[in-house]
Design a protein around this motif. Structure first.
Motif, mmCIF file in Angstrom:
data_model
loop_
_atom_site.group_PDB
_atom_site.id
_atom_site.type_symbol
_atom_site.label_atom_id
_atom_site.label_comp_id
_atom_site.label_asym_id
_atom_site.label_seq_id
_atom_site.Cartn_x
_atom_site.Cartn_y
_atom_site.Cartn_z
ATOM 1 N N ALA A 155 0.880 -1.254 0.120
ATOM 2 C CA ALA A 155 0.031 0.189 -0.154
ATOM 3 C C ALA A 155 0.828 1.180 -0.029
ATOM 4 O O ALA A 155 0.613 2.335 -0.457
ATOM 5 N N GLU A 156 2.039 1.215 0.841
ATOM 6 C CA GLU A 156 2.894 2.480 0.789
ATOM 7 C C GLU A 156 3.502 2.859 -0.422
ATOM 8 O O GLU A 156 3.842 3.841 -1.033
ATOM 9 N N GLN A 157 4.054 1.790 -1.311
ATOM 10 C CA GLN A 157 4.734 1.690 -2.413
ATOM 11 C C GLN A 157 3.752 2.191 -3.469
ATOM 12 O O GLN A 157 3.980 3.025 -4.312
ATOM 13 N N ALA A 158 2.265 1.909 -3.191
ATOM 14 C CA ALA A 158 1.488 2.460 -4.360
ATOM 15 C C ALA A 158 1.158 4.011 -4.381
ATOM 16 O O ALA A 158 0.930 4.603 -5.211
ATOM 17 N N THR A 159 1.355 4.518 -2.924
ATOM 18 C CA THR A 159 1.220 5.987 -2.829
ATOM 19 C C THR A 159 2.600 6.646 -3.365
ATOM 20 O O THR A 159 2.398 8.031 -3.367
ATOM 21 N N LEU A 160 3.651 6.103 -3.732
ATOM 22 C CA LEU A 160 4.920 6.870 -3.700
ATOM 23 C C LEU A 160 5.022 7.268 -5.207
ATOM 24 O O LEU A 160 4.666 6.328 -6.119
ATOM 25 N N LYS A 161 5.231 8.321 -5.512
ATOM 26 C CA LYS A 161 5.586 8.883 -7.034
ATOM 27 C C LYS A 161 6.851 9.496 -6.793
ATOM 28 O O LYS A 161 7.636 10.108 -6.267
ATOM 29 N N SER A 162 7.339 9.451 -8.357
ATOM 30 C CA SER A 162 8.537 10.292 -8.653
ATOM 31 C C SER A 162 8.695 10.543 -10.016
ATOM 32 O O SER A 162 8.216 9.892 -11.015
ATOM 33 N N GLN A 163 9.670 11.418 -10.227
ATOM 34 C CA GLN A 163 9.847 11.976 -11.430
ATOM 35 C C GLN A 163 11.160 11.511 -11.882
ATOM 36 O O GLN A 163 11.387 11.711 -13.241
ATOM 37 N N ASP A 164 12.070 10.985 -11.150
ATOM 38 C CA ASP A 164 13.294 10.344 -11.447
ATOM 39 C C ASP A 164 12.960 8.958 -12.137
ATOM 40 O O ASP A 164 12.417 7.942 -11.679
ATOM 41 N N PRO A 165 13.674 8.747 -13.386
ATOM 42 C CA PRO A 165 13.331 7.766 -14.268
ATOM 43 C C PRO A 165 14.028 6.433 -13.788
ATOM 44 O O PRO A 165 13.785 5.478 -13.530
ATOM 45 N N GLU A 166 15.291 6.618 -12.914
ATOM 46 C CA GLU A 166 15.987 5.580 -12.357
ATOM 47 C C GLU A 166 15.431 5.112 -11.246
ATOM 48 O O GLU A 166 15.142 3.846 -10.962
ATOM 49 N N ILE A 167 14.554 5.998 -10.257
ATOM 50 C CA ILE A 167 13.587 5.481 -9.209
ATOM 51 C C ILE A 167 12.426 4.907 -9.638
ATOM 52 O O ILE A 167 11.978 3.856 -9.144
ATOM 53 N N VAL A 168 12.101 5.311 -10.791
ATOM 54 C CA VAL A 168 10.689 4.622 -11.335
ATOM 55 C C VAL A 168 11.047 3.308 -11.764
ATOM 56 O O VAL A 168 10.421 2.241 -11.468
ATOM 57 N N ALA A 222 7.139 6.290 7.492
ATOM 58 C CA ALA A 222 6.193 5.119 7.183
ATOM 59 C C ALA A 222 6.093 5.238 5.681
ATOM 60 O O ALA A 222 5.302 4.072 5.055
ATOM 61 N N THR A 223 6.215 6.491 4.881
ATOM 62 C CA THR A 223 5.944 6.482 3.769
ATOM 63 C C THR A 223 6.841 6.513 2.605
ATOM 64 O O THR A 223 6.920 6.766 1.484
ATOM 65 N N MET A 224 8.356 6.072 2.990
ATOM 66 C CA MET A 224 9.480 5.939 2.315
ATOM 67 C C MET A 224 9.767 4.734 1.976
ATOM 68 O O MET A 224 9.884 3.952 3.135
ATOM 69 N N PRO A 225 10.432 4.554 0.968
ATOM 70 C CA PRO A 225 10.920 3.174 0.651
ATOM 71 C C PRO A 225 12.101 2.996 1.392
ATOM 72 O O PRO A 225 12.718 4.093 1.689
ATOM 73 N N PRO A 270 3.382 12.688 -3.016
ATOM 74 C CA PRO A 270 2.711 13.671 -3.451
ATOM 75 C C PRO A 270 1.719 14.524 -2.462
ATOM 76 O O PRO A 270 1.034 13.671 -1.685
ATOM 77 N N SER A 271 1.935 15.859 -2.169
ATOM 78 C CA SER A 271 1.196 16.222 -1.089
ATOM 79 C C SER A 271 -0.057 17.142 -1.949
ATOM 80 O O SER A 271 0.215 17.487 -3.097
ATOM 81 N N THR A 272 -1.140 17.134 -1.206
ATOM 82 C CA THR A 272 -2.465 17.695 -1.602
ATOM 83 C C THR A 272 -2.472 19.205 -1.363
ATOM 84 O O THR A 272 -3.516 19.892 -2.002
ATOM 85 N N ARG A 273 -1.700 19.728 -0.434
ATOM 86 C CA ARG A 273 -1.466 21.083 -0.170
ATOM 87 C C ARG A 273 -0.865 22.036 -1.093
ATOM 88 O O ARG A 273 0.048 21.333 -1.822
ATOM 89 N N PRO A 274 -1.412 23.189 -1.319
ATOM 90 C CA PRO A 274 -0.618 23.945 -2.534
ATOM 91 C C PRO A 274 0.594 24.407 -2.113
ATOM 92 O O PRO A 274 0.889 24.527 -0.882
ATOM 93 N N LYS A 275 1.674 24.391 -2.771
ATOM 94 C CA LYS A 275 2.949 24.719 -2.401
ATOM 95 C C LYS A 275 3.219 26.308 -2.594
ATOM 96 O O LYS A 275 2.596 26.965 -3.363
ATOM 97 N N PRO A 276 3.582 26.950 -1.235
ATOM 98 C CA PRO A 276 4.008 28.390 -1.448
ATOM 99 C C PRO A 276 5.157 28.512 -2.411
ATOM 100 O O PRO A 276 5.947 27.796 -2.887
ATOM 101 N N THR A 277 4.972 29.804 -3.023
ATOM 102 C CA THR A 277 5.633 30.084 -4.220
ATOM 103 C C THR A 277 7.172 30.128 -3.749
ATOM 104 O O THR A 277 8.229 30.435 -4.680
#
Length: 489
Positions: free
Chosen positions: A355-368, A476-479, A403-410
């Protein structure tokens, strides 16, 4: 430029003998486009892929697709004639098949309900083909992916000739063939050629059970397992390969389909020159997977049923549970209740990890890529390979964020600009109070605090260590590879 691999089919008796190159022939049949009974999505795809595989192994191959009764019978008769002088003959059939009175029949694409009144002419009995091959070829192998549901209405009877009494059709596909007789020692089988070395009849499902279809644009579970293991297991003993195929289908179908083999080989059989195993992580996963399949083939049925129940209740792959059981080895609890409790506890942990792995996303192709390989290894029961993938050095921690659902401060930095953390980073030095008071009176160079204010020499104010504003990750949410890069406390 592709070259067909030479066939190296060694028939090795108990005493070591020098293997010799033999001649092999193969007929591959796929029946999908039935005219009067239910069409099948996979057989045509299966036949073309299986024919290519045997061709690469060095067999002289022929493929027949969607044949009516006349053409199918002619193909089989021609194959029997061409097989004379060969050392090994293989028939692979994918399509509808039925059993009545202990005799298995292949169903042509033009068969309808009236074919049951004259099955000897309008259907193709398998036993007669096997008997003819047995008289001409030392080794006969028949692989039948034909155990689908009875394509004819329930309650219908089969007659070999129009005048004889009808026999009920088995509801669960094909039955065990009576044409294969176990051979004892080196004595030739009764009624067989003196130089016969035996036969192998492989069924996609157990006698009386039904085989499953795969995706419409793919292969059936049985064909997919054959392609995965026979094609990649050149130089491996054929009986071991068949056990791997059976357990592969068993795992991929969640225990709903378990192939069955009736064999009478008196010597060990090998196909093909040793194939090149895939390199890197894929090769490690495949090799560990095959070792697991061989181990599963030795387990008793009560233990299989226990694993099936736990996997079904927990919603996790049986492959991983079998791998956990294999890892326990001699430390496995002998008491069934204790083993059940242990495996169910591990199942809950496995569900959390997945379940934790399913929630993790990355833009790095090697990590993917590595994350996908690690997930594949876990799903395939290759736990050692999964751990090696986890232990490999990974790119920056920032690319492993949930990925966070909160808006990121500029004002925040982008993920790619986050600094790398090191587990070996120097810790802040702590001084006793006496030394700290002495240090306050010592001149120090000008420095700046985090907010840019100047700290004068002799000031008791200490500059705070610079810290990233984006260290908001949860353990708890990191590989595993992300956790290794956190600073030690």
């Amino acid at each position: 430029m592709a070259f067909a691999a030479l066939l190296l089919c060694a028939l090795v008796p108990a005493s070591a003998e020098e293997p010799k190159a033999l001649k092999g022939v193969a007929l591959v049949i796929g029946q999908s486009d039935y005219e009067h009974v239910g069409k099948l999505p996979n057989p045509e795809n299966d036949a073309r892929a299986i024919e290519e595989m045997f061709d690469r192994l060095g067999f002289e191959t022929d493929v027949a697709i969607n044949r009516d009764a006349r053409k199918l019978r002619r193909d089989l008769e021609g194959f029997v004639d061409d097989a004379e002088g060969a050392d090994v003959a293989i028939i692979y059939y994918s399509g509808h098949g039925i059993e009545a009175g202990g005799v298995n029949f292949l169903v042509p694409v033009d068969a309808d309900i009236t074919a049951l009144d004259d099955a000897g002419e309008k259907l193709v009995p398998l036993s007669s083909v096997v008997a003819e091959l047995k008289a001409k070829v030392p080794v006969t192998i028949v692989l039948l992916d034909a155990c689908r549901n009875d394509p004819f209405p329930p309650g219908t009877l089969l007659k070999l000739t129009p005048g004889e009494a009808g026999k009920p059709i088995g509801a669960g596909g094909l039955g065990s063939t009576r044409s294969v007789v176990a051979l004892n020692g080196r004595a030739p089988a009764k009624g067989s050629a003196d130089d016969s070395l035996g036969q192998v009849i492989g069924f996609a499902a157990e006698p009386g059970k039904v085989a499953l279809d795969g995706p419409a644009d793919g292969n059936s579970p049985y064909a997919a397992a054959i392609l995965r293991h026979i094609d990649m297991m050149g130089g491996e003993e054929f009986g071991t390969v068949l056990r791997m195929i059976g357990e592969e289908v068993y795992l991929k179908t969640g225990g709903r389909q378990r192939p069955w083999v009736n064999e009478s080989l008196r010597r060990l059989l090998y196909f093909g020159t040793p194939a090149e195993v895939p390199k890197g992580e894929e090769g490690e996963i495949l090799s560990e997977r095959r070792r697991l399949l061989v181990t599963i083939s030795t387990l008793p049925d009560p233990q299989r049923r226990q694993i099936e129940t736990i996997a079904r209740d927990g919603g996790v792959p049986m492959d991983t549970l079998y791998a956990m059981l294999k890892t326990l080895g001699t430390e496995k609890p002998r008491d069934a209740a204790e083993l059940d409790k242990l495996l169910r506890g591990q199942t809950e942990r496995l569900k959390q990890v997945l379940a934790e792995q399913a929630t993790l996303k990355s833009q790095d192709p090697e990590i993917v890529r590595l994350s996908r390989l690690a997930e594949q290894a876990v799903q395939e029961g290759a736990l050692e390979a999964a751990q090696k993938i986890h232990d490999r050095p990974r790119p920056a921690l920032a690319n492993c964020r949930r990925p966070s659902t909160r808006p990121k401060p500029t004002s925040r930095r982008v993920v790619s600009s986050l600094p790398r953390f090191s587990a070996t980073a120097p810790k802040p030095t702590k001084f006793p109070s006496a030394i700290r008071r002495q240090r306050r009176t010592m001149p120090r160079p000008m420095s700046r605090s985090r907010n840019g204010t100047t700290i004068k020499p002799g000031s008791t104010r200490q500059p705070r260590p610079r810290r990233s504003p984006r260290t908001v990750l949860s353990l708890a949410t990191m590989p595993f590879w992300c956790r290794r890069s956190l600073p030690m406390k």
